[in-house]
Design an enzyme around this catalytic site. Structure first.
Site, mmCIF file in Angstrom:
data_model
loop_
_atom_site.group_PDB
_atom_site.id
_atom_site.type_symbol
_atom_site.label_atom_id
_atom_site.label_comp_id
_atom_site.label_asym_id
_atom_site.label_seq_id
_atom_site.Cartn_x
_atom_site.Cartn_y
_atom_site.Cartn_z
ATOM 1 N N CYS A 136 0.834 -1.203 0.000
ATOM 2 C CA CYS A 136 0.000 0.000 0.000
ATOM 3 C C CYS A 136 0.869 1.254 0.000
ATOM 4 O O CYS A 136 1.378 1.665 1.053
ATOM 5 C CB CYS A 136 -0.931 -0.006 1.207
ATOM 6 S SG CYS A 136 -2.000 1.446 1.273
ATOM 7 N N CYS A 139 -0.435 4.101 2.177
ATOM 8 C CA CYS A 139 -0.209 3.911 3.624
ATOM 9 C C CYS A 139 1.257 4.141 3.989
ATOM 10 O O CYS A 139 1.567 4.757 5.003
ATOM 11 C CB CYS A 139 -0.554 2.484 4.061
ATOM 12 S SG CYS A 139 -2.027 1.787 3.331
ATOM 13 N N ASP A 140 2.169 3.611 3.195
ATOM 14 C CA ASP A 140 3.562 3.501 3.631
ATOM 15 C C ASP A 140 4.562 4.337 2.834
ATOM 16 O O ASP A 140 5.729 4.431 3.231
ATOM 17 C CB ASP A 140 4.000 2.019 3.572
ATOM 18 C CG ASP A 140 3.163 1.165 4.519
ATOM 19 O OD1 ASP A 140 2.803 1.671 5.592
ATOM 20 O OD2 ASP A 140 2.858 0.015 4.186
#
Ligand code: NDP
Length: 318
Positions: A136, A139-140
Site C-alpha cells: 500500500c 499507507c507507507d
C-alpha cells in the site's frame, strides 16, 4: 451441530467490521462478530498508520485494531474467534455456519470480510513485510520520502501508486513483467512522463535483499536473462487484490473480480437483510477510514431494515 439465533451477525474484523459493531451495539442490535482468519484484518500487518484521523502522532496498525476491538466490546459486541465457512441466504432468517460446527440464524448480516493483497510469493518478500515491503503506497510511501523505491505491477493500481510514490521519493523503478502495461492509456502516460519513474519491462523480481530491512532488489530481464541489483530501500507490491467473498458467490451479485455490488449510496446488497462494507465491496479507495465509514453505514442500514421488518410483523399480528 450447535445453533443459535441473533439479530445481527457481523462477519469480519477490520475497520469496517469493528465500526459496524460499535454502531450496532450502541443501537441495541446485540451484534455477534466473527473475527475470521486474520483478527483485525490487513492493518495488523502494517506498522505505522499516520493517515487515520484522530491519531495526530500516528498509531501502530495492530494497536489501532485492538483499540477498535476494545471500543466494540465496551458497548457489548460479542466478539468471537472463528470463521464463517458457509452461508445460506436463500431464506429469512439467513443462515451461517461457523467453523463447520456451529449454526447461526440471523435477522441481519453485515459482511466486512475485506480483501487480501496479492503477493509474489517470495520467502524474502514475506520475511521483510512491514520492514520495507508493502502492498500500500498510500499507507507507507511517506516513510520512503527522498529515497529510491521499486514497485511491481502494471495495472491501474501500480501506475497510480507509482505516480504517488514519484511525488515523495527520489526515484521509482516500475517493474513490468511483460513488454507492455495493462494500465489505462492515461495512467500509462502519467508514469511515462514522470521524470523520476524508470519503467523496466520484461522484468521479474527474483529476491528482496536485506536482513532486517530492505536494502535492494534482485531483478531479472526475462528476454536477455540479465540479472541486476536495484539499490532501493522500499519495495511495493501492486499486483492486485482479491476480495474475501468466495463463500457468498452463490447468493450475492458481484463484479467480475468478486467485489460485492451494493446499491448506490448504501450498503444494501441484492439480498434484503444482507449488507456489505469495507474492502469486500470497494476496489477503489481501500483505506481504513473509508472502510470504517461504510461499516457505520452498514450498521445504520441494518438497523433501519430491522425496524422496518419489525413494523411489518406487528402490522400482520394486528
Ligand atoms: P489488475 O489485475 O488490473 O493488474 C494487476 C497487474 O499486476 C497486471 O499488470 C499484472 O501483469 C501484474 N501482475 C500480476 N501478477 C504478477 C506477478 N506475479 N508478477 C508481476 N506482475 C504481476 O489489478 P489492479 O489492482 O491494478 O486493478 C484492479 C482493478 O481496479 C482494475 O479493473 C483497474 O482498472 C481498477 N482500478 C482503477 C483505478 C482508477 O480508475 N483510478 C485505480 C486502481 C485500480 P499482467 O498485465 O502481465 O497480467
Amino acid at each position: 451441530m450447535t445453533s443459535e439465533h441473533v439479530k445481527c451477525l457481523i462477519i469480519g474484523s477490520g475497520p469496517a467490521g469493528y465500526t459496524a459493531a460499535i454502531y450496532a451495539s450502541r443501537a441495541n442490535m446485540n451484534p455477534v462478530l466473527y473475527q475470521g482468519p486474520q483478527p483485525g484484518g490487513q492493518l495488523t500487518i502494517t506498522n505505522d498508520v499516520e493517515n487515520f484521523p484522530g491519531y495526530p502522532a500516528g498509531v501502530q496498525g495492530p494497536i489501532m485494531m485492538q483499540d477498535l476491538e476494545n471500543q466494540a466490546r465496551r458497548f457489548g459486541t460479542d466478539i468471537r474467534y472463528g470463521m464463517v465457512t458457509r452461508v445460506d441466504f436463500s431464506s429469512h432468517p439467513h443462515r451461517a455456519i461457523v467453523d463447520d460446527k456451529h449454526e447461526i440464524t440471523a435477522d441481519s448480516v453485515i459482511i466486512s470480510t475485506g480483501a487480501s493483497a496479492k503477493w509474489l510469493g517470495l520467502p524474502s518478500e514475506m520475511r521483510l513485510n512491514g520492514r520495507g515491503v508493502s502492498a500500500c503506497a498510500v499507507c507507507d510511501g511517506f516513510f520512503f520520502r527522498g529515497q529510491d523505491v521499486a514497485i511491481v505491477g502494471a495495472g491501474d493500481t501500480a501506475a497510480e501508486e507509482a505516480s504517488y510514490l514519484a511525488n515523495l521519493c527520489r526515484k521509482v523503478y516500475m517493474l513490468v513483467r511483460r513488454d507492455e502495461m495493462r494500465a489505462s492509456k492515461v495512467m500509462q502516460q502519467r508514469v511515462k512522463s514522470a521524470p523520476n519513474i524508470e519503467i523496466l519491462y520484461n522484468t521479474e523480481t527474483q529476491e528482496v535483499l536485506g536482513d532486517e530491512e530492505v536494502s535492494g532488489l534482485l531483478v531479472k530481464n526475462t528476454v536477455t536473462g540479465e540479472e541486476r541489483v536495484l539499490d532501493v530501500t522500499g519495495f511495493f507490491v501492486a499486483i492486485g487484490h482479491k476480495p474475501n467473498t468466495d463463500i457468498f458467490k452463490d447468493y450475492l451479485d458481484m463484479d467480475e473480480s468478486g467485489y460485492i455490488l451494493t446499491e448506490k449510496g448504501s450498503t444494501r446488497t441484492n439480498i434484503p437483510g444482507v449488507f456489505a462494507c469495507g474492502d469486500a465491496q470497494d476496489n477503489i479507495y481501500r483505506q481504513a477510514i473509508t472502510a470504517a465509514g461504510t461499516g457505520c453505514m452498514a450498521a445504520l442500514d441494518a438497523e433501519r431494515y430491522l425496524v422496518t421488518v419489525e413494523m411489518q410483523e406487528q402490522q400482520l399480528v394486528h
